[in-house]
Design a protein around this motif. Sequence first.
Motif, mmCIF file in Angstrom:
data_model
loop_
_atom_site.group_PDB
_atom_site.id
_atom_site.type_symbol
_atom_site.label_atom_id
_atom_site.label_comp_id
_atom_site.label_asym_id
_atom_site.label_seq_id
_atom_site.Cartn_x
_atom_site.Cartn_y
_atom_site.Cartn_z
ATOM 1 N N LEU A 202 39.198 42.556 35.702
ATOM 2 C CA LEU A 202 39.713 42.620 37.063
ATOM 3 C C LEU A 202 39.179 41.489 37.941
ATOM 4 O O LEU A 202 39.898 40.977 38.809
ATOM 5 C CB LEU A 202 39.360 43.971 37.683
ATOM 6 C CG LEU A 202 40.049 45.178 37.033
ATOM 7 C CD1 LEU A 202 39.482 46.476 37.594
ATOM 8 C CD2 LEU A 202 41.557 45.119 37.254
ATOM 9 N N ASN A 203 37.935 41.080 37.715
ATOM 10 C CA ASN A 203 37.333 40.039 38.551
ATOM 11 C C ASN A 203 37.735 38.624 38.145
ATOM 12 O O ASN A 203 37.819 37.725 38.984
ATOM 13 C CB ASN A 203 35.807 40.149 38.524
ATOM 14 C CG ASN A 203 35.296 41.395 39.225
ATOM 15 O OD1 ASN A 203 35.976 41.936 40.099
ATOM 16 N ND2 ASN A 203 34.116 41.851 38.850
ATOM 17 N N ARG A 209 44.455 41.637 38.395
ATOM 18 C CA ARG A 209 43.935 42.349 39.571
ATOM 19 C C ARG A 209 45.063 42.656 40.560
ATOM 20 O O ARG A 209 45.131 43.761 41.117
ATOM 21 C CB ARG A 209 42.850 41.517 40.250
ATOM 22 C CG ARG A 209 42.208 42.221 41.453
ATOM 23 C CD ARG A 209 40.994 41.468 41.950
ATOM 24 N NE ARG A 209 41.329 40.130 42.430
ATOM 25 C CZ ARG A 209 41.019 39.006 41.789
ATOM 26 N NH1 ARG A 209 40.367 39.060 40.644
ATOM 27 N NH2 ARG A 209 41.347 37.837 42.294
ATOM 28 N N ASP A 213 46.224 46.318 41.774
ATOM 29 C CA ASP A 213 46.256 46.661 43.202
ATOM 30 C C ASP A 213 47.608 47.242 43.594
ATOM 31 O O ASP A 213 47.692 48.097 44.493
ATOM 32 C CB ASP A 213 45.953 45.430 44.050
ATOM 33 C CG ASP A 213 44.492 44.996 43.966
ATOM 34 O OD1 ASP A 213 43.655 45.812 43.534
ATOM 35 O OD2 ASP A 213 44.199 43.834 44.330
#
Length: 234
Positions: A202-203, A209, A213
């Motif tokens: 995710l990072n 990501r 979201d």
Amino acid sequence: MNRHLTHLAALGLAAALLGGCASQPVPAAPAALTREAQAALTPDAVLQRLQEGNQRFTTGRQAPRDLKMQIKATGYGQYPMASIVSCIDSRSAPELVFDQGIGDVFGVRIAGNFVNEDMLGSLEFASKVAGAKLIVVLGHTSCGAIKGACDDVALGNLTGMLGKIKPAVQSVAYAGERSSKNEQFVEMVAEANVRRTVLDILNRSAVLREMADKGQLRVVGAMLDVKTGEVRFY
């Protein structure tokens, strides 16, 4: 005579009751996922399918599949529902552990189930381009790569690879024996490594990501117990 008929009736009733209690046959799996079937799935629905598949796997009730038909159905296109990041361990094959067939899941496998730039690119393709709705980072008990990282094993290219897992080793607060001899410590590191990999995905990937979201994708961690075949999600 009446007693004989009554006895037969009782036997028939017992048989009917027992038949009703008997486990029902597992429905045959579909030939392969289609574009429409994949599009209709939500990340949560895909997760449920994998959970149900693992339950079938652990109880020995795998869904009947016509692999030849699945090859034919996917010969000109594939629409997998999930990507599984797992270890190369011979006991953790995703299609078997989750009772899935040809065309159902993408598999990204490396000792220690971590991700690098190339794997992130593969996951971006699987989700953004090919439409997979879920990413599962699947660790497992008694992992040799985790043990090697705990013991600072050095061996050719393996040294650098295990270095990718060392942050998980260092992140575990544990006052006891911090080596592969301590099964509890090894499992703690394995779980920490899964959680770190979920966060890395995710990072380090803006593409994934953003999808997460928007609710188009879920990224979850899981641990496979190689002694039972059971997968625990978290």
